[in-house]
Design an enzyme around this catalytic site. Structure first.
Site, short mmCIF file in Angstrom:
data_model
loop_
_atom_site.label_atom_id
_atom_site.label_comp_id
_atom_site.label_asym_id
_atom_site.label_seq_id
_atom_site.Cartn_x
_atom_site.Cartn_y
_atom_site.Cartn_z
N HIS A 17 -52.55 -9.81 98.33
CA HIS A 17 -51.85 -8.57 97.97
C HIS A 17 -52.12 -8.20 96.51
O HIS A 17 -52.41 -7.04 96.18
CB HIS A 17 -50.33 -8.72 98.12
N LYS A 41 -36.26 -6.21 110.64
CA LYS A 41 -36.88 -7.51 110.35
C LYS A 41 -35.89 -8.42 109.65
O LYS A 41 -34.93 -7.96 109.03
CB LYS A 41 -38.12 -7.31 109.46
N ARG A 90 -58.04 -7.24 105.97
CA ARG A 90 -58.54 -8.61 106.01
C ARG A 90 -59.59 -8.81 107.08
O ARG A 90 -60.50 -9.60 106.93
CB ARG A 90 -57.39 -9.59 106.27
N SER A 128 -48.73 -13.32 104.62
CA SER A 128 -47.36 -13.74 104.27
C SER A 128 -46.77 -14.61 105.37
O SER A 128 -46.10 -15.60 105.08
CB SER A 128 -46.48 -12.51 104.05
#
Length: 163
Positions: A17, A41, A90, A128
């Site tokens: 990040h 979440k 990614r 993460s």
């Protein structure tokens, strides 16, 4: 002034990040790392904690600002006067989902463009979720996050274990 918004949950912020944010800061006059508030979440860190962890991680890059928002990204981008949404990629699988989101964002706010930045290959495997999974099981995460984030992650899991 060219303002870019780099949105994400950043729970926790990783070297990947940070790499994207710092590289974007070389291109745009101001980059706002925008921590998304998602009430559906169950994050490891509060929004305020994530903002502070990110601020510490990017403190040496003066044209990066850290903020948080609730609601639609395009509304936040408009409020900030930004014309660019930065997204890190990614893998090819990231591109598929990010392209779909970029198309929807563009439909809702055609003045903003999505700018994709491929992750540096040395960080391409970091996420993460993976960092949290490793830390949850007592693994070493120093290669994935800055020292202050590593300390916070381990402290958060210790706190959870003591409850």
């Amino acid at each position: 002034m060219k303002i870019a918004v780099y949105p994400g949950s950043f729970d926790p912020v990783t070297f990947g990040h940070i790499d994207i944010a710092v590289r974007a800061a070389k291109i745009f006059d101001k980059v706002i790392i925008a921590v998304m508030v998602n009430p559906h979440k169950n994050p490891l860190f509060t929004v305020e904690q994530r903002v502070e962890l990110i601020r510490e991680a990017v403190k040496d890059t003066p044209n990066i600002e850290v903020d948080s928002f609730l609601g639609l990204l395009v509304h936040y981008v408009q409020r900030k006067g930004a014309k660019v949404i930065v997204k890190g990629l990614r893998a090819v699988s990231d591109f598929e989902s990010e392209l779909s989101m970029a198309s929807i964002n563009w439909k809702m706010y055609p003045d903003a463009e999505t700018f994709f930045i491929p992750t540096n290959s040395k960080y391409s495997y970091i996420s993460s979720s993976l960092v949290k999974e490793i830390a949850r099981h007592g693994g070493i995460i120093e290669d994935f996050v800055p020292p202050h984030v590593e300390e916070a992650v381990h402290a958060a899991y210790k706190l959870q274990q003591n409850k």
